[in-house]
Design a protein around this motif. Sequence first.
Motif, PDB file in Angstrom:
ATOM      1  N   ILE A  31       0.783  -1.237   0.000  1.00 12.43           N
ATOM      2  CA  ILE A  31       0.000   0.000   0.000  1.00 12.43           C
ATOM      3  C   ILE A  31       0.822   1.298   0.000  1.00 12.43           C
ATOM      4  N   VAL A  33       2.548   1.921  -3.364  1.00 14.42           N
ATOM      5  CA  VAL A  33       1.623   2.302  -4.441  1.00 14.42           C
ATOM      6  C   VAL A  33       1.154   3.740  -4.245  1.00 14.42           C
ATOM      7  N   LYS A  70      -1.549 -15.212  -4.864  1.00 15.09           N
ATOM      8  CA  LYS A  70      -2.493 -16.319  -4.998  1.00 15.09           C
ATOM      9  C   LYS A  70      -3.301 -16.517  -3.732  1.00 15.09           C
ATOM     10  N   ARG A  71      -2.631 -16.359  -2.607  1.00 11.80           N
ATOM     11  CA  ARG A  71      -3.286 -16.532  -1.315  1.00 11.80           C
ATOM     12  C   ARG A  71      -4.198 -15.362  -0.984  1.00 11.80           C
ATOM     13  N   GLY A  72      -4.090 -14.289  -1.776  1.00 10.43           N
ATOM     14  CA  GLY A  72      -4.916 -13.111  -1.516  1.00 10.43           C
ATOM     15  C   GLY A  72      -4.291 -12.167  -0.508  1.00 10.43           C
ATOM     16  N   ASP A  73      -3.000 -12.318  -0.262  1.00 10.52           N
ATOM     17  CA  ASP A  73      -2.359 -11.459   0.728  1.00 10.52           C
ATOM     18  C   ASP A  73      -1.382 -10.454   0.128  1.00 10.52           C
ATOM     19  N   MET A  74      -1.348 -10.381  -1.202  1.00 11.23           N
ATOM     20  CA  MET A  74      -0.553  -9.323  -1.819  1.00 11.23           C
ATOM     21  C   MET A  74      -1.327  -8.788  -3.010  1.00 11.23           C
ATOM     22  N   LEU A  75      -1.272  -7.458  -3.188  1.00 12.46           N
ATOM     23  CA  LEU A  75      -1.919  -6.843  -4.352  1.00 12.46           C
ATOM     24  C   LEU A  75      -1.356  -7.491  -5.613  1.00 12.46           C
ATOM     25  N   ASP A  77      -4.151  -5.295  -9.958  1.00 11.76           N
ATOM     26  CA  ASP A  77      -4.655  -4.322  -8.975  1.00 11.76           C
ATOM     27  C   ASP A  77      -3.848  -3.025  -9.047  1.00 11.76           C
ATOM     28  N   ASP A  86      -4.329  -1.125 -12.285  1.00 10.39           N
ATOM     29  CA  ASP A  86      -5.682  -0.596 -12.277  1.00 10.39           C
ATOM     30  C   ASP A  86      -5.756   0.698 -11.459  1.00 10.39           C
ATOM     31  N   MET A  87      -5.119   0.692 -10.291  1.00 11.61           N
ATOM     32  CA  MET A  87      -5.207   1.875  -9.430  1.00 11.61           C
ATOM     33  C   MET A  87      -4.369   3.032  -9.945  1.00 11.61           C
ATOM     34  N   PHE A  91      -3.195 -20.071 -14.371  1.00 14.35           N
ATOM     35  CA  PHE A  91      -3.325 -21.520 -14.464  1.00 14.35           C
ATOM     36  C   PHE A  91      -2.023 -22.251 -14.703  1.00 14.35           C
ATOM     37  N   ARG A 136       0.120 -22.695 -11.693  1.00 15.94           N
ATOM     38  CA  ARG A 136      -0.446 -23.610 -10.711  1.00 15.94           C
ATOM     39  C   ARG A 136      -0.296 -25.061 -11.166  1.00 15.94           C
ATOM     40  N   PHE A 137      -0.539 -25.300 -12.421  1.00  9.56           N
ATOM     41  CA  PHE A 137      -0.387 -26.668 -12.910  1.00  9.56           C
ATOM     42  C   PHE A 137       1.049 -27.135 -12.823  1.00  9.56           C
ATOM     43  N   LEU A 176       1.731 -28.129  -9.438  1.00  9.85           N
ATOM     44  CA  LEU A 176       0.998 -29.347  -9.129  1.00  9.85           C
ATOM     45  C   LEU A 176       1.736 -30.573  -9.628  1.00  9.85           C
ATOM     46  N   LYS A 188      -9.830 -11.173   1.627  1.00 10.01           N
ATOM     47  CA  LYS A 188      -8.404 -11.354   1.851  1.00 10.01           C
ATOM     48  C   LYS A 188      -7.752  -9.992   2.097  1.00 10.01           C
ATOM     49  N   SER A 189      -6.581 -10.021   2.689  1.00  5.18           N
ATOM     50  CA  SER A 189      -5.946  -8.747   3.054  1.00  5.18           C
ATOM     51  C   SER A 189      -5.642  -7.898   1.821  1.00  5.18           C
ATOM     52  N   ALA A 190      -5.349  -8.538   0.689  1.00  4.69           N
ATOM     53  CA  ALA A 190      -5.062  -7.760  -0.520  1.00  4.69           C
ATOM     54  C   ALA A 190      -6.296  -6.996  -0.988  1.00  4.69           C
ATOM     55  N   LYS A 244      -6.630  -2.992  -1.349  1.00  3.85           N
ATOM     56  CA  LYS A 244      -7.047  -2.313  -2.580  1.00  3.85           C
ATOM     57  C   LYS A 244      -8.153  -1.298  -2.296  1.00  3.85           C
ATOM     58  N   LEU A 249      -6.667   1.652  -0.481  1.00  5.01           N
ATOM     59  CA  LEU A 249      -5.862   2.454  -1.399  1.00  5.01           C
ATOM     60  C   LEU A 249      -6.737   3.285  -2.332  1.00  5.01           C
ATOM     61  N   LEU A 264      -6.358   7.241  -2.564  1.00  3.19           N
ATOM     62  CA  LEU A 264      -5.854   7.856  -3.794  1.00  3.19           C
ATOM     63  C   LEU A 264      -6.785   8.960  -4.290  1.00  3.19           C
TER      64      LEU A 264
END
Lengths: 261, 131
Positions: A147, A150, A182-187, A191, A194-195, A249, A252-253, A256, B16-18, B22, B25, B29
Motif C-alpha cells: 500500500i 503504491v 495467490k493466497r490473496g495477501d498481496m496486491l 490491482d 488498475d489503481m 493456471f 499452478r499446474f 501441481l 483477503k488482506s489484498a 485495494k 488504497l 488515492l
Amino acid sequence: MTGRVITITSGKGGGGKTTTTANLAMALARLDKRVVAIDADIGLRNLDLVMGLENRIVYDLVDVIEERCALRQAMIKHKDYPHLYLIPASQNRDKTAVSPQHMKSIAMQLKESHDFILIDSPAGIEWGFKNALAPADEVLIVTNPEISSVRDADRIIGIIENHDTPIKVRLIVNRLKSNLVKRGDMLSVEDVVDMLSIRLIGIVPDDETVLKSSNMGIAAGGVVGQAYENIARRLCGEDVPFEESNGGFLGRFRRLFGNNS
Amino acid sequence: MANLIDRFLGRSSQPKSAKIAKERLQFVLVTDRSQLSPEKLRQMQAEILDVIRKYYRINEEGIDIKIESRERENYLVADIPLAKQNPNSDEDGGRIGFMLQTPAQTLKSESDESSTETDASAEAEPDPPSS
Ligand SMILES: Nc1ncnc2c1ncn2[C@@H]1O[C@H](COP(=O)(O)OP(=O)(O)OP(=O)(O)O)[C@@H](O)[C@H]1O
Ligand SMILES: [Mg+2]
C-alpha cells in the motif's frame, strides 16, 4: 545519434530503483546498446556497488559539475560491457551541489553518443528527485505491490503529469511474490496497474538472486535477470509478452506436477 | 468439493488482506489526487445540493453524489432524482445529473513556481444523458 534519457524513480525508498537501474543498464548493454547509468543519489552513493564498479571511481558527478574534470573522465567503463558506463554520485557532497540545469546539460551531451541514459533517482519528491527528473524523456516508476509504495508512486505520477515537458511514464512492479498474490495477501499486478492507471513495462519477482548478485556486484540471473531482459527489450520496442504475474493456471499446474523450473 | 475447487482457483468467501488493501488504497488515492481535503469535498457537495434545492424539489432518498477517480482524474459525479410534480401521477420527476472535473493536486514546489500552475476553477463536464 540521440539517446533517450530514462529516470528510474519510486517515491518511497527501498523499492528497488538502484537494483533496477543497474540491472536494466546491464540488460541493455547485453542488447548491444550504448548505455550510461547516472547515480543521482548524491551523498548516498550506491549504484557503483550494485554494478561492481566501486573500486574504479576517480571522479564523480559533482566533479563534472564543478569542472574539476571533463565529463568523459567521470564515466567509468564497465568491466564486462565495453559500451556501458557509470557516472557515480558524490559521496561527500550535499545534493544542492547539483541543479536541474546541470542535469539537463550533462544529459544533453551524453545523448549525442549513447542510446540510453539511465538516471537512478533518490527516494522522495525533493531536490534530488527533481534533479533526476529534469532531463527525463521517460520515467520508469518502480513500485512494490504494497500500500504505501503504491500510494507514493501515485503521488510521483501526479507530479510528473504536471511537469513542464511531457514525459512518458511506465510502471515496473518489483518484488512480486506470486504465492502471496495467490493466497490473496498481496496486491496483484492487475490491482496496481488498475489503481495507478499507467502503462506497465515490467514485472520483477521477489527473489534472493537479487541479494546474491548485488553482494557480488554483478547482474541478477534467473527469473529476475529474465525480467530485466524483457524490460530492456520492451524499451527497445519489442513486443515481449508479460510474464505470468498472478500465478495463473499455468503456474499452478506446473507446481501441481512438480515441474518447478 | 466446491471448497476445494474454490481453494484451487484461489477463491474464498472471506475478504483477503489484498482486497482490503485495494479498497483502502482506492479511497486514499481519490483524496490524495484532489486539491481539497475530504472535509472540504464533503462541504462542497452539501453546498451544491443546497443550491439545487433552491430551484428544484429533490427526492432526498435517491441522492447519489460521490467523488470518483477515472484515468487519474477526479470527478464529482452526481445523480439527483427530483420529486414528482404530481404525487398521484406515475411520471417521475426527472433527475439532475452532472460530472464536475476537479483539479488534481500539484506539487507545492519551492524551486519551480512558474512551471506548474493549474486553473483553480473546476471545469464542468457536459451532462451525462439522464434516464
Ligand atoms: N526483486 C527483488 N527481489 C529481492 N530483493 C530485492 C528486489 N529488488 C530489490 N531488492 C532488495 O531491496 C533492497 C533495496 O533495493 P534498492 O537499493 O535497489 O532500492 P532503492 O529504491 O534504490 O532504495 P533507496 O530509496 O534507498 O535508494 C536491496 O537490499 C535489494 O537487494
Ligand atoms: Mg537507491
